[in-house]
Motif scaffolding. Structure first.
Motif, mmCIF file in Angstrom:
data_model
loop_
_atom_site.group_PDB
_atom_site.id
_atom_site.type_symbol
_atom_site.label_atom_id
_atom_site.label_comp_id
_atom_site.label_asym_id
_atom_site.label_seq_id
_atom_site.Cartn_x
_atom_site.Cartn_y
_atom_site.Cartn_z
ATOM 1 N N LEU A 86 0.895 -1.367 0.045
ATOM 2 C CA LEU A 86 0.149 0.164 -0.171
ATOM 3 C C LEU A 86 1.215 1.625 -0.084
ATOM 4 O O LEU A 86 0.651 2.038 -1.019
ATOM 5 C CB LEU A 86 -1.069 -0.075 1.364
ATOM 6 N N GLY A 87 1.769 1.303 1.231
ATOM 7 C CA GLY A 87 2.449 2.722 0.877
ATOM 8 C C GLY A 87 3.586 2.016 -0.190
ATOM 9 O O GLY A 87 4.127 3.243 -0.279
ATOM 10 N N SER A 88 4.947 1.194 0.010
ATOM 11 C CA SER A 88 6.254 1.809 -0.983
ATOM 12 C C SER A 88 5.552 1.083 -2.624
ATOM 13 O O SER A 88 6.073 1.901 -3.135
ATOM 14 C CB SER A 88 5.964 -0.285 -0.440
ATOM 15 N N GLY A 89 4.045 0.406 -2.536
ATOM 16 C CA GLY A 89 4.305 1.036 -3.753
ATOM 17 C C GLY A 89 2.842 2.566 -4.660
ATOM 18 O O GLY A 89 2.682 2.876 -5.524
ATOM 19 N N GLY A 90 2.554 3.396 -3.253
ATOM 20 C CA GLY A 90 1.981 4.741 -3.747
ATOM 21 C C GLY A 90 0.844 4.304 -4.169
ATOM 22 O O GLY A 90 0.518 5.581 -4.595
ATOM 23 N N PHE A 91 0.255 3.564 -3.554
ATOM 24 C CA PHE A 91 -1.455 3.146 -4.032
ATOM 25 C C PHE A 91 -2.028 3.321 -2.813
ATOM 26 O O PHE A 91 -1.992 3.897 -2.169
ATOM 27 C CB PHE A 91 -1.743 1.473 -4.240
ATOM 28 N N ARG A 92 -3.809 4.328 -3.101
ATOM 29 C CA ARG A 92 -4.389 4.295 -1.889
ATOM 30 C C ARG A 92 -5.696 3.323 -1.504
ATOM 31 O O ARG A 92 -6.043 2.645 -3.118
ATOM 32 C CB ARG A 92 -5.444 5.451 -3.056
ATOM 33 N N PHE A 93 -6.776 3.194 -0.624
ATOM 34 C CA PHE A 93 -7.929 2.507 -0.720
ATOM 35 C C PHE A 93 -7.905 1.999 -1.440
ATOM 36 O O PHE A 93 -8.746 0.625 -1.765
ATOM 37 C CB PHE A 93 -8.342 2.937 0.469
ATOM 38 N N GLY A 94 -9.021 3.249 -3.059
ATOM 39 C CA GLY A 94 -9.440 3.149 -3.771
ATOM 40 C C GLY A 94 -8.443 2.095 -4.801
ATOM 41 O O GLY A 94 -9.123 1.857 -5.756
ATOM 42 N N ASP A 95 -7.549 1.928 -5.128
ATOM 43 C CA ASP A 95 -7.361 2.030 -6.151
ATOM 44 C C ASP A 95 -6.851 -0.181 -6.202
ATOM 45 O O ASP A 95 -7.176 -0.620 -7.084
ATOM 46 C CB ASP A 95 -5.812 1.690 -5.782
ATOM 47 N N TYR A 96 -7.249 -0.829 -5.183
ATOM 48 C CA TYR A 96 -7.683 -2.254 -5.238
ATOM 49 C C TYR A 96 -8.202 -2.073 -6.219
ATOM 50 O O TYR A 96 -7.810 -3.908 -6.556
ATOM 51 C CB TYR A 96 -7.243 -2.476 -3.924
ATOM 52 N N TRP A 97 -9.760 -2.951 -6.208
ATOM 53 C CA TRP A 97 -10.746 -2.611 -6.586
ATOM 54 C C TRP A 97 -10.257 -2.599 -8.190
ATOM 55 O O TRP A 97 -11.326 -3.853 -8.944
ATOM 56 C CB TRP A 97 -11.996 -2.107 -6.391
ATOM 57 N N LYS A 98 -9.849 -1.885 -8.393
ATOM 58 C CA LYS A 98 -9.988 -1.729 -10.293
ATOM 59 C C LYS A 98 -9.222 -2.482 -11.055
ATOM 60 O O LYS A 98 -9.603 -2.718 -12.016
ATOM 61 C CB LYS A 98 -8.957 -0.402 -10.079
ATOM 62 N N LEU A 99 -8.623 -3.421 -9.832
ATOM 63 C CA LEU A 99 -7.841 -4.932 -10.939
ATOM 64 C C LEU A 99 -8.468 -6.049 -9.834
ATOM 65 O O LEU A 99 -8.200 -6.764 -10.839
ATOM 66 C CB LEU A 99 -5.943 -4.637 -10.416
#
Length: 219
Positions: free
Chosen positions: A183-196
């Motif tokens: 989450l942090g190291s990849g620069g993702f946000r909470f809402g990014d996960y459902w897209k993939l």
């Protein structure tokens, strides 16, 4: 080092000692693992007994230090399962699981076996994005058994649908520790996960249903 980090967008890891494996211990550990799996697979002993014997063998033969075995146990999961397994049993004995199963069969699946299997698979996927997969399995397994009993079909197919569903925690960063790590190291946000994660879960459903229905655990 600084130039390399800037060019590649990487971060340095902390220094640590390299531990080269002991070939003899590796062979012993592999033999114990394969032996435990074989004993459980052929039904010689219950899986919990077979793997407990494997752990005791590892401790006696010193492939793993006994103190490390104790530290490796995920005690919060043990406590969580200890709380939820009686709850799952209560759901069965009280009829709560049957009520939920009947709702899925009558309202969602409309007495269609394939739709019922898809419903339990999809229903299991979403709670696993919010809590431990073992806890999700403990709660939804009685419901799966109730659906199978209502339709008078092989319960193994529905239990395997639960097993597959609880392994698909792709929609949130809290569903699995691997999701949280990036989450942090990849620069993702909470809402990014459902897209993939959502397309991936759709692929899992599309592949799992034919395998369960026709090849591995036919109804």
């Amino acid at each position: 080092m600084a130039d390399f980090m800037n060019e590649t967008g990487s971060a340095p890891l902390g220094e640590r000692e390299l531990h080269f494996p002991n070939a003899r211990m590796a062979i012993i550990a592999s033999t114990l693992l394969l032996g435990s799996i074989g004993i459980a697979t052929f039904g010689l002993l219950h899986a919990s007994v077979a793997f407990t014997l494997g752990v005791l063998g590892s401790m006696l033969l010193r492939t793993v230090p006994p103190g490390q075995v104790y530290k490796a146990i995920d005690w919060p999961v043990i406590v969580l399962l200890g709380s939820l397994i009686p709850e799952a049993g209560t759901m069965q004995t009280s009829g709560s699981a049957d009520v939920r199963a009947r709702f899925l069969v009558d309202t969602v699946a409309r007495e269609n076996t394939i739709a019922a299997l898809a419903a339990i698979l999809i229903t299991t996927m979403f709670p696993s994005d919010l809590m431990k997969n073992a806890a999700t399995a403990a709660v939804l397994s009685p419901v799966a058994l109730g659906i199978a009993a209502s339709l008078d079909v092989n319960p193994d197919s529905f239990l395997m649908a639960v097993a597959i569903g609880v392994s698909c925690a792709f929609l949130t960063p809290i569903g699995h520790q691997n999701n949280t790590l990036i989450l942090g190291s990849g620069g993702f946000r909470f809402g990014d996960y459902w897209k993939l994660g959502l397309p991936l879960e759709m692929i899992v459903v599309a592949v799992s249903l034919p395998l369960l229905l026709q090849i591995v655990w036919p109804l």
